[in-house]
Design a protein around this motif. Structure first.
Motif, mmCIF file in Angstrom:
data_model
loop_
_atom_site.group_PDB
_atom_site.id
_atom_site.type_symbol
_atom_site.label_atom_id
_atom_site.label_comp_id
_atom_site.label_asym_id
_atom_site.label_seq_id
_atom_site.Cartn_x
_atom_site.Cartn_y
_atom_site.Cartn_z
ATOM 1 N N LEU A 120 10.634 -17.773 -22.637
ATOM 2 C CA LEU A 120 10.706 -19.045 -22.983
ATOM 3 C C LEU A 120 11.831 -18.982 -24.035
ATOM 4 N N HIS A 122 12.971 -21.121 -26.263
ATOM 5 C CA HIS A 122 12.753 -21.521 -27.617
ATOM 6 C C HIS A 122 12.123 -20.788 -28.555
ATOM 7 N N ARG A 123 11.463 -19.665 -28.253
ATOM 8 C CA ARG A 123 10.521 -19.182 -28.782
ATOM 9 C C ARG A 123 11.062 -17.586 -28.902
ATOM 10 N N TYR A 131 2.526 -15.260 -25.853
ATOM 11 C CA TYR A 131 2.146 -16.637 -25.061
ATOM 12 C C TYR A 131 0.785 -16.457 -24.236
ATOM 13 N N GLU A 134 -1.828 -16.930 -26.663
ATOM 14 C CA GLU A 134 -1.871 -18.321 -27.237
ATOM 15 C C GLU A 134 -2.607 -19.295 -26.226
ATOM 16 N N LEU B 429 1.238 -26.479 -20.551
ATOM 17 C CA LEU B 429 2.561 -26.479 -20.114
ATOM 18 C C LEU B 429 3.528 -27.431 -20.442
ATOM 19 N N GLY B 432 3.796 -26.489 -24.624
ATOM 20 C CA GLY B 432 4.434 -25.458 -24.905
ATOM 21 C C GLY B 432 5.782 -25.153 -24.274
ATOM 22 N N VAL B 433 6.028 -25.608 -22.941
ATOM 23 C CA VAL B 433 7.153 -25.150 -22.397
ATOM 24 C C VAL B 433 7.828 -26.359 -22.208
ATOM 25 N N PRO B 436 9.499 -28.725 -25.375
ATOM 26 C CA PRO B 436 10.482 -28.022 -25.863
ATOM 27 C C PRO B 436 11.725 -27.664 -25.307
#
Lengths: 350, 513
Positions: A120, A122-123, A131, A134, B429, B432-433, B436
């Motif tokens: 990901l 943006h992380r 993740y 989470e 989904l 968080g994905v 963003p």
């Protein structure tokens, strides 16, 4: 039977709007792939695949692009639904799971690594690794502890707060591996994890992965298009072609006894030195004596255990003019490897 | 490719024999095309070949060979040339001028007669009448001369037309082989491309020509063509009927949905009033400070300085209160746009069918002139601030929806798959994905929406929304140029403050970190 972790029985996947009809026709008439395409406009992705993977095994599925290997691995966690067949994971029928049970299984029992990392962007690295936890709703403190630990397992200490785009390809894939390990899954699914990396980095990651799997003993389904990689990593290898499994066996079995010309083509350039062992090429003691005569004196011959690989036998052979005597369990003489046999063995012939 | 010496390896390349495939493609006259295509393919320089069939039959050759682009282009060009020829031959080119001359002459004669009558009666105006009769007679004479000149131009026209016709045909003959060869190349990779010589295509080409040529020639060359050829046969009554029907429909809808519309009005008004109370009610130093701080922290020093300058302009020229009203209007419209737009955008990204339905509606909202939907909005909501906001929303909503949908569909499938593989629910989904990763696109949409909202303030003021728009509107009514420009610049200042702050905020994470 208890230590069988993954079990596939007659799994089929047919793509297309008329997949159901095509499946029925295939079962009734045994149509070939091209006939299915012609009559139903449907593509056979996976054809009648069955195999078991035991606990702790690294099971490699090797095939060229389009052979259906990536499709197959996605059946294990039902990212792709099979058209027919039984898939069991840890004794549980995956197809019978409800939506929420399936998600729980994906989050707890399975870790997956992808060819293109799929991190990901943006992380931070830490949050990427965390993740899966989470998703499971673990508290933040625990997520941080676990991600720290798994990152140190893959050798990425000190990179926790970086972002994926700041890391090289090899490092990104190690983050991918750490993420798959973070939820401490029973099964690792690895979809060509090292294919997109350059050869040197690939070799490094393979070594690291082998070391890691000695330590963690994760049952692993490893997809690759590289036979060398499959042989280096795999406990057993399945070779796929056109959606079917052509041969399943240990690396030695695949190399010394290819099931058909397709597999033979693949293995002919593979070095046998580390793959073939003394017990495969030796002549049993009785037949050796029968041919060479009882009188043949083997007392001056060097001894080597039967699980020595050819590389080792070469080392032994160059020190002496005599044939090598192979010893079995309890140090008993069981067979003989002459120089001729050794050279043929290196060639891969019989 | 050019004349330069080719390396040995390519010289040695054996020549491929295209003969059989060209024969299959061309059908009729195959040997001719085989040799022609070979010639074109081996030519290093530009080679001109003349195709006699194309020269003789022009567009009909193209039709028979399935070259429809060629057919239409040259059919229209030839028709143009033929029209010139026709006008030169049979057209009555002087007709309009002659008619004018005759009209003038008649008038002159009449006035002359009046003058004679006046003279015989001994009236005083007779001289003036005679004068104007003479003037008219001169004008008529001039018109006659011009008509003559126009008629004389007929020969020129005829010659131009004929020259054009010959030129076009020659061009067709010269281009034909090259165009046909290109068709052959396309046909090699796509067998659906027309090939060979077909009588049915020839018949289609003939039929098209038979409809187009005589009718057009007739229309342009005969000075008084039949009425039915000149006007489209549609009755005016359809238009009135449809308009009346829509009128009735709107009336009935306004009546039936009165409760709903009142509810929407009340809700919108509540939001607007709150924002307006904050912006217009708070002391100006507080707002200035807040905006400056926001600009500085979110977008940097440069934007803060710009914001200060823009605010100074607004304040010093006395636009403060009006600007706050405008910002409140734009702000609430933008809030509604985001609240409605993002969920609809998500829905459109999820469901192909929803997007298929939404797309024409969005096109309509963006392209329909605002005045058109102002009418029903007034019918449903009356006049004032709320209908102004609603009109603004209609115009400004599409970019958020479009860009949200676009941003979501552009999230890499591999990342989505990874999240699913780790057991994410659809909500996890999305949150968080997908959202963003789609944020840059969504924020571009929000930004566009804000700017579009601001561009609507003048139109919204037409139906009673107060603020800077009203200022511009008043300036427009009294043609007060200076006032209009000042107010317009104030709108620009508001727009740029909002734009720079919002954009600056979402650009920064990439630079930093």
């Amino acid at each position: 039977m208890n230590d069988i972790v993954i079990e596939l029985e007659g799994v089929w996947k047919i793509f297309g709007e008329r997949a159901g009809e095509a499946m029925a026709a295939v079962k009734a008439e045994g149509l070939a792939k091209s006939e299915v395409l012609e009559r139903f406009g449907a593509v056979v992705g996976i054809a009648d695949v069955s195999f078991n993977v035991r606990r702790g095994e690294i099971f490699c599925i090797m095939g060229l692009s389009g052979s259906g290997k990536s499709t197959l691995v996605r059946h294990l966690n039902r990212l792709i639904e099979p058209t027919a067949g039984v898939i069991k994971l840890l004794g549980q029928d995956v197809m019978s799971l409800a939506e929420s049970e399936l998600r729980a299984m994906r989050a707890q029992k399975i870790g997956m690594v992808f060819q293109h990392m799929a991190l990901l962007p943006h992380r931070s690295v830490r949050d990427n690794v965390a993740y899966p936890l989470e998703i499971r709703g673990e508290p933040k403190g625990r997520r941080w502890d676990v991600s720290q630990h798994t990152l140190s397992l893959v050798g990425l200490d000190g990179f926790e707060d970086r972002f994926p785009r700041e890391l090289s390809g090899g490092m990104q894939q190690r983050v991918g591996l750490a993420r798959a390990l973070a939820s401490d899954p029973d099964v690792l699914l690895m979809d060509e994890p090292f294919s997109a990396l350059d050869p040197l980095i690939r070799r490094q990651l393979q070594n690291q992965f082998m070391a890691l799997s000695e330590q963690l003993h994760k049952t692993t389904l490893f997809i690759t298009h590289d036979l060398d990689e499959a042989i280096r990593l795999g406990t057993r290898i399945a070779i796929m072609k056109d959606g079917r499994i052509v041969q399943i066996g240990t690396p030695e079995e695949i190399v010394t006894d290819p099931a058909d010309d397709y597999v033979r083509d693949f293995v002919q350039d593979i070095s046998k030195l580390k793959l073939v062992f003394a017990h495969t090429i030796m002549e049993p003691l009785e037949s050796y004596r029968a041919a060479a005569g009882e009188a043949k004196d083997l007392s001056e011959s060097p001894r080597a255990p039967e699980d020595s690989d050819l590389d080792r036998l070469v080392d032994v052979s160059i020190t002496t003019p005599h044939p090598i005597v192979i010893t079995g369990a309890g140090g008993r003489d069981v067979g003989v490897v002459t120089k001729d046999r050794l050279l043929r063995g290196i060639q891969g012939g019989k | 490719m050019t004349g330069a010496r080719a390396p040995q390896a390519t010289e040695a390349a054996p020549r491929i024999d295209l003969g059989p495939s060209i024969t299959e493609f061309a059908g009729r006259q195959a040997p001719f095309y085989v040799s022609r295509f070979r010639l074109l393919l081996s030519a290093r320089k530009r080679t001109w070949t003349l195709n006699r069939a194309a020269l003789l039959f022009g567009p009909l050759w193209a039709a028979a060979r399935g070259l429809w682009g060629f057919f239409w282009l040259f059919a229209i060009l030839e028709l143009f040339a033929l029209v010139q020829v026709g006008r030169g031959l049979w057209g009555d080119l002087g007709a309009p001028k002659r008619a004018e001359a005759e009209r003038l002459q008649a008038k002159s004669d009449q006035i002359a007669a009046d003058a004679e009558a006046a003279l015989s009666r001994g009236e005083s105006g007779a001289a003036a009448l005679r004068e104007s009769a003479a003037n008219l007679a001169r004008a008529a004479e001039n018109a006659f001369l011009e008509a003559g000149a126009a008629a004389a131009g007929a020969t020129t026209l005829l010659i131009v037309g004929l020259v054009l016709l010959v030129l076009f045909r020659l061009l067709e003959g010269l281009r034909a082989d090259r165009v046909y060869e290109r068709q052959y190349s396309r046909w090699r990779s796509d067998r659906r491309v027309p090939s060979g010589f077909s009588f049915s295509r020839l018949a289609a080409g003939l039929a098209l020509a038979a409809i187009m040529f005589p009718a057009t020639l007739y229309r342009f060359t005969v000075s008084q063509p039949a009425e039915w050829l000149r006007t489209v046969p549609i009755s005016r009554t359809y238009h009135t009927g449809a308009a009346n029907l829509l009128d009735r429909w709107f009336d009935r809808a306004a009546e039936a949905g009165a409760g709903v519309f009142d509810g929407i009005t009340a809700g919108t008004e509540a939001v607007l009033d709150t924002i307006e109370a904050v912006l217009a009610g708070a002391p100006w130093p507080v707002i200035v400070l807040f905006l400056l701080l926001a600009a500085w922290r979110l977008a940097g020093v440069r934007v803060a300085i710009f914001t200060g300058a823009a605010l100074a302009y607004i304040g010093l020229l006395g636009f403060w209160e009006k600007s706050m009203l405008t910002l409140a209007l734009v702000g609430s419209a933008a809030v509604f746009c985001v609240l409605i737009g993002i969920p609809v955008g998500i829905w459109c990204a999820r469901s192909r069918r929803a997007y298929a339905v939404a797309r024409p509606v969005l096109d309509l909202m963006q392209t329909m002139p605002a005045f058109v939907y102002l009418i029903p909005i007034i019918a449903f909501f009356g006049t004032g601030k709320v209908p102004g906001i609603l009109a603004t929303i209609i115009f400004s909503l599409p970019p958020v929806i479009r860009l949200t949908a676009l941003g979501l569909t552009q999230v890499p499938a591999s990342v989505v798959e990874a999240a699913r593989a780790f057991g994410a629910t659809r909500w996890q989904l999305l949150r968080g994905v997908e959202l963003p990763l789609a944020t840059p696109a969504i924020m571009t949409g929000v930004n566009q929406t804000i700017l579009m909202c601001l561009s609507m303030v003048v139109i919204a003021s037409l139906i009673g929304a107060k603020g800077l728009g009203q200022e511009v509107l008043i300036a427009l009514q009294y043609v007060a140029k200076g006032q209009g420009i000042l107010a317009g610049l104030a709108i620009l200042c508001c727009a740029m403050i909002l734009d720079r702050i919002v954009q600056g905020h979402f650009k920064r994470p990439d630079d930093g970190a």
